[in-house]
Enzyme design. Structure first.
Site, mmCIF file in Angstrom:
data_model
loop_
_atom_site.group_PDB
_atom_site.id
_atom_site.type_symbol
_atom_site.label_atom_id
_atom_site.label_comp_id
_atom_site.label_asym_id
_atom_site.label_seq_id
_atom_site.Cartn_x
_atom_site.Cartn_y
_atom_site.Cartn_z
ATOM 1 N NE ARG A 118 -4.212 -1.678 1.908
ATOM 2 C CZ ARG A 118 -4.391 -2.663 2.781
ATOM 3 N NH1 ARG A 118 -3.602 -2.760 3.830
ATOM 4 N NH2 ARG A 118 -5.357 -3.514 2.617
ATOM 5 C CE LYS A 140 1.463 14.403 -14.933
ATOM 6 N NZ LYS A 140 1.409 15.012 -16.271
ATOM 7 C CD GLU A 182 9.970 17.543 -21.519
ATOM 8 O OE1 GLU A 182 9.333 18.519 -21.086
ATOM 9 O OE2 GLU A 182 9.435 16.601 -22.148
ATOM 10 C CE LYS A 216 7.369 17.991 -13.655
ATOM 11 N NZ LYS A 216 7.500 16.751 -14.364
ATOM 12 C CD GLU A 226 -1.551 17.243 -16.389
ATOM 13 O OE1 GLU A 226 -0.493 16.675 -16.072
ATOM 14 O OE2 GLU A 226 -2.050 17.192 -17.509
ATOM 15 N NE ARG A 230 2.460 17.533 -13.006
ATOM 16 C CZ ARG A 230 3.010 16.676 -12.174
ATOM 17 N NH1 ARG A 230 2.580 16.603 -10.935
ATOM 18 N NH2 ARG A 230 3.985 15.896 -12.550
ATOM 19 C CG ASN A 234 0.792 18.495 -20.723
ATOM 20 O OD1 ASN A 234 1.733 17.843 -20.280
ATOM 21 N ND2 ASN A 234 -0.450 18.360 -20.265
ATOM 22 C CG HIS A 237 4.490 17.464 -24.000
ATOM 23 N ND1 HIS A 237 5.298 18.566 -23.849
ATOM 24 C CD2 HIS A 237 5.135 16.441 -23.385
ATOM 25 C CE1 HIS A 237 6.380 18.225 -23.153
ATOM 26 N NE2 HIS A 237 6.308 16.938 -22.870
ATOM 27 C CG HIS A 241 2.296 13.097 -26.404
ATOM 28 N ND1 HIS A 241 1.563 13.671 -25.385
ATOM 29 C CD2 HIS A 241 3.441 12.658 -25.836
ATOM 30 C CE1 HIS A 241 2.251 13.588 -24.263
ATOM 31 N NE2 HIS A 241 3.391 12.982 -24.505
ATOM 32 C CG HIS A 254 9.204 12.691 -24.777
ATOM 33 N ND1 HIS A 254 7.857 12.668 -25.080
ATOM 34 C CD2 HIS A 254 9.361 13.636 -23.815
ATOM 35 C CE1 HIS A 254 7.225 13.551 -24.330
ATOM 36 N NE2 HIS A 254 8.109 14.156 -23.551
HETATM 37 N N1 GLY Z 1 5.762 15.881 -17.707
HETATM 38 C C1 GLY Z 1 4.756 16.764 -17.335
HETATM 39 C C2 GLY Z 1 4.352 16.658 -15.904
HETATM 40 O O1 GLY Z 1 5.084 16.109 -15.105
HETATM 41 O O2 GLY Z 1 3.296 17.110 -15.554
#
Ligand code: GLY
Length: 349
Positions: A118, A140, A182, A216, A226, A230, A234, A237, A241, A254
């Site tokens: 958990r 993330k 980035e 960031k 997000e 946040r 992107n 992106h 993508h 990427h």
């Molecule tokens: N890579 C974008 C974020 O971490 O929200």
């Protein structure tokens, strides 16, 4: 060493400095804890012995899970491998996973840590510029599921992030440039001084990382899961993508796809200049604008004829816009015309 605190709940520190892998026992609480190092075969060749030596010296019991390298292995089978290794090493609630690797390793290890017993602690030790600049920060975690990128995952913040720029010495120039996309993105969405630094004659990687991580961090603090701002991260992106998946992730890395995506989304001439300086592509001349439009049409962010898009009005000033489809088409047309002008200017130089 510079430490950047991420003010989420609970807060954690990002330590940035050369040689920090060796100082991991000073920076992370290790008493009475076992460590499971999660890495991949490529990274293991270069850095796993060094991590093991540091933990041996500190008297910390440790074992490892070494995964196949590459984005194709970011799946539930990899998570299972980590669980099996955690089970074999008797990793319990108070123990720690150390994610040693790039974004794929960080995402798998972070998700395994978020779900084993958990949830146990996870320390991210990114070994690529892409993961230092982006994925190791902000919590993330997750893996792909069938054709869903990051279809299974969780927001789960690490206990700490240890960024040691000396680990980047083994990166190829292409992979170093990949991560710089980035960093440049962070400059354009929120920090023009970072762009000045990137345009200066020989900036230090440590200084670049500190500024980039601060951008960031500031955004993640405002919106850890997000729900709003946040999404500014992107920038580039949506196109990026679409381009990556069009070539089934085989043509562009990427960061390269994001670089092309940012130029499509923002007409500022400074953007291609900075990207080219750091060895990044600024267009895909083989990708017809009509094909690109078709790819974007399939994007999941297309809601009732509008597309949620990140706009940069000038370096440092970004916003989220619900853009009408006709405007997306016009934007791609303008970007194609600008690319043609750039090519003409380069040919007459
Ligand atoms: N890579 C974008 C974020 O971490 O929200």
């Amino acid at each position: 060493m510079t430490t950047v605190r991420v003010g989420v709940d609970p807060p954690y520190d990002i330590h940035i400095g050369k040689g920090l892998l060796e100082r991991l026992p000073e920076l992370v609480r290790l008493e009475k804890r076992r460590v499971l190092a999660v890495t991949d075969r490529n990274v293991a060749r270069y850095h796993l012995a060094a991590l093991a030596a540091v933990l041996d010296k500190a008297g910390v019991p440790h074992s490892s899970a070494v995964l196949p390298a590459g984005e194709a292995g970011k799946d539930l089978a990899a998570v299972r491998k980590v669980y099996e290794a955690a089970h074999a090493a008797n990793i319990g609630r108070g123990d720690l996973i150390v994610a040693l690797g790039g974004g794929v390793v960080g995402d798998i290890a972070g998700f395994a840590a978020a779900t084993w017993c958990r949830g146990i602690g996870c320390v991210q030790v990114p070994t690529t510029l892409l993961s230092m600049a982006d994925s190791s920060v902000g919590g993330k975690t997750g893996v792909d599921f069938r054709d869903r990128k990051n279809g299974v995952g969780a927001f789960s913040q690490p206990e700490a992030v240890i960024m040691d720029p000396s680990l980047l010495d083994t990166l190829s120039p292409r992979h170093a440039a990949n991560g710089m996309a980035e960093v440049i993105k962070h400059g354009f969405i929120a920090d023009p001084a970072l762009l000045d630094l990137l345009e200066s004659p020989s900036p230090s990687m440590e200084e670049i990382l500190v500024r980039s991580v601060r951008v960031k961090t500031e955004i993640v603090q405002r919106d850890p899961t997000e729900k709003g701002d946040r999404a500014l991260l992107n920038f580039g992106h949506t196109f990026g993508h679409a381009i990556e998946s069009h070539y089934r992730y085989k043509k562009w890395l990427h960061g390269e796809a994001v670089a092309i995506g940012m130029v499509l989304a923002c007409p500022d001439p400074r953007l291609p200049r900075v990207l080219e300086r750091w060895g990044l592509p600024v267009e895909d001349p083989r990708l017809d604008p009509a094909v690109l439009i078709g790819l974007i049409g399939k994007d999941k962010k297309l809601i009732r004829g509008t597309l949620r898009f990140i706009r940069v009005d000038e370096p440092g000033k970004s916003r989220i816009e619900e853009m009408a489809w006709a405007e997306v088409e016009a934007m791609v047309g303008r970007a194609a015309a600008a690319a043609q002008e750039r090519r003409k200017a380069a040919a007459t130089k």
